[in-house]
Motif scaffolding. Structure first.
Motif, PDB file in Angstrom:
ATOM      1  N   THR A   1       9.061   4.855   4.721  1.00 21.26           N
ATOM      2  CA  THR A   1      10.117   5.718   4.184  1.00 21.26           C
ATOM      3  C   THR A   1      10.320   6.939   5.077  1.00 21.26           C
ATOM      4  OG1 THR A   1       9.580   5.017   1.927  1.00 21.26           O
ATOM      5  CG2 THR A   1      10.858   7.039   2.160  1.00 21.26           C
ATOM      6  N   LYS A   2       9.229   7.568   5.440  1.00 24.96           N
ATOM      7  CA  LYS A   2       9.305   8.755   6.295  1.00 24.96           C
ATOM      8  C   LYS A   2       9.963   8.428   7.634  1.00 24.96           C
ATOM      9  CE  LYS A   2       5.498  11.059   6.790  1.00 24.96           C
ATOM     10  NZ  LYS A   2       4.133  11.397   7.253  1.00 24.96           N
ATOM     11  N   THR A   3       9.554   7.321   8.234  1.00 30.31           N
ATOM     12  CA  THR A   3      10.070   6.944   9.556  1.00 30.31           C
ATOM     13  C   THR A   3      11.572   6.707   9.522  1.00 30.31           C
ATOM     14  OG1 THR A   3       7.954   5.952  10.153  1.00 30.31           O
ATOM     15  CG2 THR A   3       9.881   5.269  11.430  1.00 30.31           C
TER      16      THR A   3
ATOM     17  N   LEU B   1      18.351   5.719  -9.750  1.00 30.83           N
ATOM     18  CA  LEU B   1      17.719   4.459  -9.370  1.00 30.83           C
ATOM     19  C   LEU B   1      17.428   3.610 -10.598  1.00 30.83           C
ATOM     20  CD1 LEU B   1      15.188   5.664  -6.633  1.00 30.83           C
ATOM     21  CD2 LEU B   1      17.345   4.458  -6.273  1.00 30.83           C
ATOM     22  N   ASN B   2      17.871   2.367 -10.551  1.00 25.40           N
ATOM     23  CA  ASN B   2      17.600   1.449 -11.656  1.00 25.40           C
ATOM     24  C   ASN B   2      16.219   0.828 -11.537  1.00 25.40           C
ATOM     25  OD1 ASN B   2      18.639   0.244 -14.064  1.00 25.40           O
ATOM     26  ND2 ASN B   2      18.750  -1.701 -12.977  1.00 25.40           N
ATOM     27  N   ILE B   3      15.650   0.903 -10.344  1.00 24.68           N
ATOM     28  CA  ILE B   3      14.296   0.402 -10.092  1.00 24.68           C
ATOM     29  C   ILE B   3      13.433   1.602  -9.717  1.00 24.68           C
ATOM     30  CG2 ILE B   3      12.891  -1.104  -8.625  1.00 24.68           C
ATOM     31  CD1 ILE B   3      15.371  -2.840  -8.235  1.00 24.68           C
ATOM     32  N   PRO B   4      12.344   1.862 -10.416  1.00 21.11           N
ATOM     33  CA  PRO B   4      11.550   3.074 -10.180  1.00 21.11           C
ATOM     34  C   PRO B   4      10.994   3.153  -8.770  1.00 21.11           C
ATOM     35  CG  PRO B   4      10.348   1.518 -11.563  1.00 21.11           C
ATOM     36  CD  PRO B   4      11.746   0.998 -11.454  1.00 21.11           C
ATOM     37  N   LEU B   5      10.813   4.387  -8.310  1.00 19.94           N
ATOM     38  CA  LEU B   5      10.281   4.622  -6.972  1.00 19.94           C
ATOM     39  C   LEU B   5       8.855   4.106  -6.832  1.00 19.94           C
ATOM     40  CD1 LEU B   5      11.305   8.245  -5.902  1.00 19.94           C
ATOM     41  CD2 LEU B   5      11.839   6.142  -4.688  1.00 19.94           C
ATOM     42  N   HIS B   6       8.581   3.575  -5.651  1.00 15.45           N
ATOM     43  CA  HIS B   6       7.200   3.230  -5.307  1.00 15.45           C
ATOM     44  C   HIS B   6       6.424   4.532  -5.109  1.00 15.45           C
ATOM     45  CE1 HIS B   6       3.772   1.675  -3.004  1.00 15.45           C
ATOM     46  NE2 HIS B   6       4.118   0.454  -3.399  1.00 15.45           N
ATOM     47  N   GLU B   7       5.172   4.539  -5.501  1.00 11.72           N
ATOM     48  CA  GLU B   7       4.379   5.769  -5.406  1.00 11.72           C
ATOM     49  C   GLU B   7       4.288   6.253  -3.970  1.00 11.72           C
ATOM     50  OE1 GLU B   7       2.321   8.938  -7.127  1.00 11.72           O
ATOM     51  OE2 GLU B   7       3.574   7.335  -7.974  1.00 11.72           O
ATOM     52  N   GLY B   8       4.281   5.329  -3.005  1.00  7.01           N
ATOM     53  CA  GLY B   8       4.230   5.735  -1.595  1.00  7.01           C
ATOM     54  C   GLY B   8       5.472   6.489  -1.177  1.00  7.01           C
ATOM     55  N   ALA B   9       6.661   6.047  -1.661  1.00  5.72           N
ATOM     56  CA  ALA B   9       7.908   6.760  -1.362  1.00  5.72           C
ATOM     57  C   ALA B   9       7.926   8.106  -2.076  1.00  5.72           C
ATOM     58  CB  ALA B   9       9.112   5.913  -1.774  1.00  5.72           C
ATOM     59  N   ARG B  10       7.445   8.111  -3.321  1.00  6.18           N
ATOM     60  CA  ARG B  10       7.448   9.366  -4.090  1.00  6.18           C
ATOM     61  C   ARG B  10       6.593  10.435  -3.413  1.00  6.18           C
ATOM     62  NH1 ARG B  10       4.703  12.528  -6.695  1.00  6.18           N
ATOM     63  NH2 ARG B  10       2.818  11.279  -6.427  1.00  6.18           N
ATOM     64  N   THR B  11       5.421  10.050  -2.879  1.00  8.12           N
ATOM     65  CA  THR B  11       4.561  11.043  -2.242  1.00  8.12           C
ATOM     66  C   THR B  11       5.229  11.677  -1.031  1.00  8.12           C
ATOM     67  OG1 THR B  11       3.470   9.270  -0.991  1.00  8.12           O
ATOM     68  CG2 THR B  11       2.402   9.999  -3.023  1.00  8.12           C
TER      69      THR B  11
ATOM     70  N   LEU C   1       0.830  -1.207   0.000  1.00 12.54           N
ATOM     71  CA  LEU C   1       0.000   0.000   0.000  1.00 12.54           C
ATOM     72  C   LEU C   1       0.866   1.260   0.000  1.00 12.54           C
ATOM     73  CD1 LEU C   1      -2.746  -0.975   2.608  1.00 12.54           C
ATOM     74  CD2 LEU C   1      -3.003  -0.859   0.130  1.00 12.54           C
ATOM     75  N   GLU C   2       0.396   2.286  -0.706  1.00 11.34           N
ATOM     76  CA  GLU C   2       1.137   3.545  -0.769  1.00 11.34           C
ATOM     77  C   GLU C   2       1.345   4.134   0.617  1.00 11.34           C
ATOM     78  OE1 GLU C   2      -0.372   6.417  -3.500  1.00 11.34           O
ATOM     79  OE2 GLU C   2      -0.672   4.946  -5.108  1.00 11.34           O
ATOM     80  N   VAL C   3       0.306   4.081   1.439  1.00  7.06           N
ATOM     81  CA  VAL C   3       0.404   4.655   2.781  1.00  7.06           C
ATOM     82  C   VAL C   3       1.465   3.919   3.600  1.00  7.06           C
ATOM     83  CG1 VAL C   3      -0.820   4.952   4.962  1.00  7.06           C
ATOM     84  CG2 VAL C   3      -1.955   5.536   2.825  1.00  7.06           C
ATOM     85  N   THR C   4       1.541   2.594   3.454  1.00  7.14           N
ATOM     86  CA  THR C   4       2.532   1.798   4.190  1.00  7.14           C
ATOM     87  C   THR C   4       3.945   2.199   3.793  1.00  7.14           C
ATOM     88  OG1 THR C   4       1.008  -0.082   4.348  1.00  7.14           O
ATOM     89  CG2 THR C   4       3.364  -0.532   4.643  1.00  7.14           C
ATOM     90  N   VAL C   5       4.222   2.257   2.483  1.00  7.86           N
ATOM     91  CA  VAL C   5       5.557   2.617   2.013  1.00  7.86           C
ATOM     92  C   VAL C   5       5.880   4.062   2.378  1.00  7.86           C
ATOM     93  CG1 VAL C   5       7.059   2.798  -0.014  1.00  7.86           C
ATOM     94  CG2 VAL C   5       5.385   0.949   0.130  1.00  7.86           C
TER      95      VAL C   5
END
Length: 416
Positions: free
Chosen positions: A248-250, A278-288, A240-244
């Motif tokens: 990430t924030k923590t 990054l060779n692997i694209p960011l997860h949307e949760g990390a990007r937000t 889930l975006e919220v989880t990532v």
């Protein structure tokens, strides 16, 4: 009603004391400080989120770890940013830069990369490992045919040892007594089309890196120019975006927890790291999080809201069931009073003595008093059944008194 409120309070306490626990599986290779980093991350996340459990798994190889992510057997992994992109994977953030160390025995020609690689058995890591893949690219860059090199997978049999890891401690450097550390170039040439800059241009996941002269005590007589690659935290795309976002924030906002492990983590764990490499694209949760596009209140608590709604529905259903049960229980109680009263009513024709009638009147009065006490204690309800019972009991008392008057008149006629 008091019982219902007591039940509701108990239900809420049970729910609050037993939160839904979510387990996330975290896989890593036990190389360099990775195990300690994983342990610190586990401790930080579990202490920051009351309903999170992190399960650590030691992986066998980078490729196997990635396969576990793609197949959704695990949720999080630490891998080098030198792995190929696969669908089902996303990056979260950069952890630290792993530095390429090329040690060679004294007496071996280390004047150039080409002469060094053909000077004896060379250990380049496990096959298909990030170290191995990086060295294959370096062989390609320098035009070396790996088949003519004496490659070994036994470190203790090698004259040239390649390690992609964090900065060495003094204790670990002792194991390389009798070895020199290879430098790709002179530090003065950095910024002037140096060799490492050419390598980084062709393989942009690599970056030039300088080990300063005094960083390795007396083991290096001059600065060592080499290469580095980022270790990154990778998650399965389905998280889930919220989880990532929260994870990430923590970890990035508590990077002081990790900086004592290795100095490289101080510069690695930053919110403003270069996302472009990054060779692997960011997860949307990390990007937000990194772009400060925080999830809305409803997005963040949608899952929790669903759990709370389910709990509320369950509690409401329980209250309705309890209410019906209590109502039925109260009805059963008033039915007992009805049954006793009907038994008394049926005995009236058989009464032949005044004391017997008086006993039954007292019995009805006692039942009426008990019914009122139960009504006050909310064990009975003042509904139509209760009112009908009271009217019927009064009527029965009047019948008994009428019977007593009749028996008294009969007795007076007899005595006269």
């Amino acid at each position: 009603m008091k019982k219902i409120f007591e039940f509701l309070i108990i239900a809420i306490l049970v729910v609050s004391c037993n939160p839904t626990l979510t387990t996330f599986t975290f896989i890593y290779n036990d190389e360099g400080p990775n195990r300690e980093i994983a342990l610190r991350m586990e401790e930080l996340l579990e202490s920051s989120f009351y309903n999170v459990d992190i399960k650590l798994i030691e992986g066998k190889s980078t490729d196997a770890n990635l396969d576990s992510l793609v197949s959704e057997q695990v949720d999080i992994a630490l891998v080098e940013n030198y792995v190929n992109y696969q669908p089902g994977l996303n990056s979260a953030f950069s952890v630290y830069s792993e530095v390429l160390h090329i040690f060679y025995r004294e007496g071996i020609d280390g004047s150039s990369f080409e002469s060094l690689m053909v000077s004896g058995p060379v250990y380049i890591g496990r096959e298909e490992s990030p170290t191995y893949n990086l060295m294959m690219d370096l062989f390609d860059f320098y035009g070396l045919d790996p088949s003519i090199l004496e490659v070994t997978f036994e470190m203790d049999q090698a004259d040239i040892v390649v390690e992609l890891t964090n900065l060495f401690t003094l204790q670990k450097l002792v194991g390389y007594d009798g070895f020199n550390l290879f430098s790709f170039d002179q530090v003065e040439r950095l910024g002037s089309a140096s060799t490492v800059e050419g390598i980084a241009l062709k393989y942009p996941r690599l970056s030039p890196f300088v080990i300063p002269q005094k960083a390795y005590w007396g083991y290096t007589q001059e600065p060592i120019v080499t290469l580095s690659v980022d270790l990154i935290m990778v998650v399965r795309s389905g998280l889930l975006e919220v989880t990532v976002n929260d994870f990430t924030k923590t970890m990035l906002r508590n990077r002081q927890v990790f900086t004592t492990i290795d100095p490289l983590l101080f510069d690695g764990l930053k919110e403003d790291f270069n996302q472009g490499i990054l060779n692997i694209p960011l997860h949307e949760g990390a990007r937000t999080f990194l772009d400060r596009d925080e999830p809305s209140f409803f997005e963040r608590y949608a899952e929790l809201g669903g759990v709370i709604l389910s709990i509320v529905i369950a509690i409401f259903s329980g209250i309705v069931s309890l209410t019906k049960w209590q109502a039925q229980k109260k009805k059963d109680k008033i039915d007992e009073f009805y049954e006793d009263l009907m038994n008394i009513k049926n005995t009236i024709p058989k009464i032949v003595e005044i004391p017997s009638a008086m006993t039954q009147v007292k019995r009805i009065h006692a039942a009426q008093n008990k019914a009122f006490e139960m009504l006050i204690a909310e064990k009975l309800v003042a509904n139509d059944s209760f009112r009908i019972y009271m009217e019927l009991s009064k009527e029965t008392i009047n019948e008994l008194r009428g019977k007593m008057r009749m028996l008294k008149a009969k007795r007076e006629r007899t005595t006269s």
